[in-house]
Design an enzyme around this catalytic site. Structure first.
Site, PDB file in Angstrom:
ATOM      1  N   ASP A  30      60.584 -38.998  60.960  1.00 15.89           N
ATOM      2  CA  ASP A  30      60.775 -39.026  62.412  1.00 15.89           C
ATOM      3  C   ASP A  30      61.303 -37.680  62.893  1.00 15.89           C
ATOM      4  OD1 ASP A  30      60.962 -39.921  64.988  1.00 15.89           O
ATOM      5  OD2 ASP A  30      62.391 -41.514  64.584  1.00 15.89           O
ATOM      6  N   ASP A  31      60.563 -37.036  63.781  1.00 19.02           N
ATOM      7  CA  ASP A  31      60.955 -35.740  64.342  1.00 19.02           C
ATOM      8  C   ASP A  31      61.152 -34.677  63.259  1.00 19.02           C
ATOM      9  OD1 ASP A  31      60.962 -37.107  66.717  1.00 19.02           O
ATOM     10  OD2 ASP A  31      63.016 -36.630  67.271  1.00 19.02           O
ATOM     11  N   CYS A  70      57.048 -40.377  69.876  1.00 21.67           N
ATOM     12  CA  CYS A  70      57.037 -41.406  68.834  1.00 21.67           C
ATOM     13  C   CYS A  70      56.019 -42.534  68.964  1.00 21.67           C
ATOM     14  CB  CYS A  70      58.427 -42.024  68.720  1.00 21.67           C
ATOM     15  SG  CYS A  70      59.745 -40.842  68.426  1.00 21.67           S
ATOM     16  N   ARG A  74      52.663 -43.390  66.486  1.00 23.80           N
ATOM     17  CA  ARG A  74      52.653 -44.527  65.563  1.00 23.80           C
ATOM     18  C   ARG A  74      51.442 -45.425  65.798  1.00 23.80           C
ATOM     19  NH1 ARG A  74      58.102 -44.657  63.557  1.00 23.80           N
ATOM     20  NH2 ARG A  74      58.865 -42.653  64.310  1.00 23.80           N
ATOM     21  N   LYS A 124      61.677 -47.880  61.528  1.00 29.58           N
ATOM     22  CA  LYS A 124      61.485 -47.749  62.967  1.00 29.58           C
ATOM     23  C   LYS A 124      60.068 -48.164  63.361  1.00 29.58           C
ATOM     24  CE  LYS A 124      61.318 -44.174  66.537  1.00 29.58           C
ATOM     25  NZ  LYS A 124      61.598 -42.760  66.860  1.00 29.58           N
ATOM     26  N   HIS A 126      58.902 -49.243  66.798  1.00 27.14           N
ATOM     27  CA  HIS A 126      58.692 -48.526  68.059  1.00 27.14           C
ATOM     28  C   HIS A 126      57.304 -48.751  68.668  1.00 27.14           C
ATOM     29  CE1 HIS A 126      60.393 -44.865  70.465  1.00 27.14           C
ATOM     30  NE2 HIS A 126      60.305 -45.987  71.173  1.00 27.14           N
ATOM     31  N   SER A 151      63.555 -46.895  68.662  1.00 30.64           N
ATOM     32  CA  SER A 151      64.304 -45.723  68.212  1.00 30.64           C
ATOM     33  C   SER A 151      65.799 -46.019  68.168  1.00 30.64           C
ATOM     34  CB  SER A 151      64.028 -44.547  69.147  1.00 30.64           C
ATOM     35  OG  SER A 151      64.571 -43.354  68.627  1.00 30.64           O
ATOM     36  N   HIS A 230      65.552 -38.162  63.138  1.00 30.60           N
ATOM     37  CA  HIS A 230      65.731 -38.276  64.585  1.00 30.60           C
ATOM     38  C   HIS A 230      67.220 -38.266  64.941  1.00 30.60           C
ATOM     39  CE1 HIS A 230      65.404 -39.964  68.643  1.00 30.60           C
ATOM     40  NE2 HIS A 230      64.081 -39.918  68.561  1.00 30.60           N
ATOM     41  N   ASP A 282      55.871 -38.100  62.410  1.00 30.67           N
ATOM     42  CA  ASP A 282      55.270 -38.603  63.653  1.00 30.67           C
ATOM     43  C   ASP A 282      55.043 -37.526  64.694  1.00 30.67           C
ATOM     44  OD1 ASP A 282      57.960 -38.222  64.278  1.00 30.67           O
ATOM     45  OD2 ASP A 282      58.164 -40.092  65.397  1.00 30.67           O
ATOM     46  N   ASN A 283      55.901 -36.521  64.738  1.00 31.69           N
ATOM     47  CA  ASN A 283      55.733 -35.406  65.694  1.00 31.69           C
ATOM     48  C   ASN A 283      56.673 -34.286  65.278  1.00 31.69           C
ATOM     49  OD1 ASN A 283      57.310 -37.811  67.580  1.00 31.69           O
ATOM     50  ND2 ASN A 283      58.446 -35.923  67.182  1.00 31.69           N
ATOM     51  N   LYS A 303      58.624 -30.770  69.557  1.00 29.83           N
ATOM     52  CA  LYS A 303      58.424 -32.099  70.131  1.00 29.83           C
ATOM     53  C   LYS A 303      58.200 -32.026  71.642  1.00 29.83           C
ATOM     54  CE  LYS A 303      60.639 -36.673  70.317  1.00 29.83           C
ATOM     55  NZ  LYS A 303      61.783 -37.503  69.843  1.00 29.83           N
TER      56      LYS A 303
END
Length: 500
Positions: A30-31, A70, A74, A124, A126, A151, A230, A282-283, A303
């Site tokens: 995540d991130d 996010c 996903r 997560k 989301h 999140s 994240h 994810d990003n 991001k």
């Protein structure tokens, strides 16, 4: 002659493995930025298990997500379709969101279930909770789920402990919302979640799932979208204070420790040679958090933007005896995971428009990708503006650019939240092989070869946008505070009474 022998040996190993239905583990950070891992060049990241996966597997240098935030990212990973088709736009889903990933969308888990796979998700989600939990993983093909359904910053966190012995979480998070719940299947197990022991719970859940599936000789699919790295970062005693990068590094190390536990379990249960482990993010990194927000390496911004730093991700595929160690510069995407898994499992593809392509040739033979193009939508895609950018081969064209809050604080003003939307006609064109940092737009004047490339880019863009049918926006359905998960739904006053 040697190449021929190598090809037949690889093919033999591949089809020998497929004689037993393969298992799949999908790891989704995540991130996490392109420059955050040691195997991607970070000098002080401590990720020994991910580094071992990269050394023994195939490391991608041109791997993309579909959105710089996010929820839409996903949705694309699990369905093989751009988020615009499933309606996961604009932005992200919240605890009280009325919408979620539509139930008529087919996830990877739903592709594998007819073949007898055991399926589990943790971490997560989301992709929505909804009324009576209608959008939870257990309604989308997963037998089991343990995790936070959105999140972990989407709830008040300032009074919670993020690091031992009692270091409070950094920042305020979403004050005025219910505290973050930990759910098992469709039931709230804990509220607020215990960050210090959360990763241990995930590790135990995953290793138990793998061991049980192996014992029953049942093929399995484990999807682990981690909360790490994240904001706000957290870590338990086995990782806190043990990295060289402070809280961000500790969180990354804890994620890496869980990956190590999964790999050890695969070895102990004897299924490691029949399991594809795929890792990506994810990003891009949330640069507004500065040193606590991650690193995009040489890539521009992060991001929230459609520059490379927001969309190009680290990715590693590991499968001993089937995937030869190495590095690939072939273009691929999270969109391609579903078709690849379906191909390897010999499963039926969903009877819908898919945007992903099968990566098997890249994985097994380190061959050429079927993907020639990557589309870049902003966080708020619309029919009016269409694509913000498009990559064709080594060239990337930006039709629109703008900064983002998530990428603010960097010296590059193009990333700043104050850099407004700007249209480019003709588009800015970059050669990503020579200039991955997107610093030097190529001059069209006096360059007939580039003019031909631009004509082809515009042709591809037109064809794609003509084929894009925007699904009903799930985020635009709004939110209802009564939908926020509460372990004591009849209590008062909300949200502060939602504790268990």
């Amino acid at each position: 002659m040697e190449n021929t022998r190598f090809y037949f040996l690889t093919a033999f190993l591949f089809y020998t493995c497929l004689a037993s239905t393969p298992n799949f583990i999908l790891l989704f950070a995540d991130d996490l930025g392109f420059g955050d891992l040691g195997c991607y060049g970070h000098p002080s990241s401590l990720t020994p298990n991910l580094d071992r996966l990269a050394a023994g597997g195939l490391r991608f240098t041109e791997f993309y997500c579909t959105s710089p935030v996010c929820s839409p990212s996903r949705a694309s990973l699990l369905t093989g379709r751009y988020q615009t088709r499933s309606g996961i736009y604009p932005g992200v889903l919240y605890p009280g969101s009325r919408g979620g990933l539509p139930l008529n969308e087919t996830t990877i888990a739903e592709v594998l279930k007819p073949l007898g796979y055991a399926t589990a998700a943790m971490g997560k989600w989301h992709l929505g909770v909804g009324a009576n939990g209608k959008f939870l993983p257990t309604k989308q093909g997963f037998d089991q789920y343990l995790g936070i359904p959105y999140s972990h910053d989407m709830g008040p966190c300032q009074n919670l402990t993020c690091f031992p012995p009692d270091v409070k979480c950094f920042g305020l998070c979403d004050v005025g919302t219910v505290t973050v719940p930990l759910m098992h299947n469709e039931v709230i197990k804990q509220q607020p979640v215990d960050f210090i022991n959360l990763e241990r719970a995930y590790s135990d859940f995953a290793t138990s799932f793998i061991a049980a599936s192996a014992k029953k000789k049942q093929p399995f699919f484990l999807y682990y979208p981690s909360h790490h790295t994240h904001y706000p970062q957290y870590a338990g005693p086995e990782a806190a204070g043990r990295s060289l990068r402070g809280p961000f590094g500790d969180a990354l190390l804890e994620f890496d420790n869980t990956i190590g536990n999964l790999m050890t379990t695969l070895e102990k249960t004897g299924v490691i040679n029949n399991t594809l482990v795929f890792f990506t993010s994810d990003n891009g990194p949330e640069l507004m958090r500065m040193s606590r927000g991650g690193n995009s390496g040489p890539l521009k911004c992060g991001k929230g933007t459609t520059y490379e730093g927001g969309m190009r991700e680290p990715a590693v595929a590991y499968w001993p005896g089937t995937i030869m160690p190495g590095v690939t510069h072939q273009m691929a995407s999270t969109l391609d995971v579903l078709p690849t898994i379906a191909s390897l499992a010999v499963a039926k593809l969903p009877q819908v428009m898919l945007d992903g392509v099968d990566m098997t040739e890249i994985l097994v033979n380190q061959g050429k990708s079927k993907r020639e193009v990557m589309m870049f939508y902003p966080t708020d895609p619309s029919k009016e503006f269409g694509l913000f950018a498009l990559r064709l081969g080594k060239y990337k064209a930006h039709f629109y650019t703008r900064g983002a809050t998530h990428s603010d604080t960097t010296p590059d003003q193009d990333c700043s939240v104050f850099t407004a939307l700007k249209a480019h006609n003709p588009p800015l064109i970059f050669d990503l092989e020579a200039d991955p940092s997107e610093r030097y737009p190529l001059p069209l004047m006096g360059n007939p070869d580039l003019q031909a490339v631009l004509e082809r880019i515009m042709e591809v863009k037109g064809q794609f946008e003509a084929s894009m049918e925007f699904g009903e926006s799930q985020i635009s359905k709004g939110s209802d505070p009564n939908l926020e998960p509460c372990c004591n739904p009849q209590c008062s006053p909300k949200p502060s009474c939602c504790k268990c």
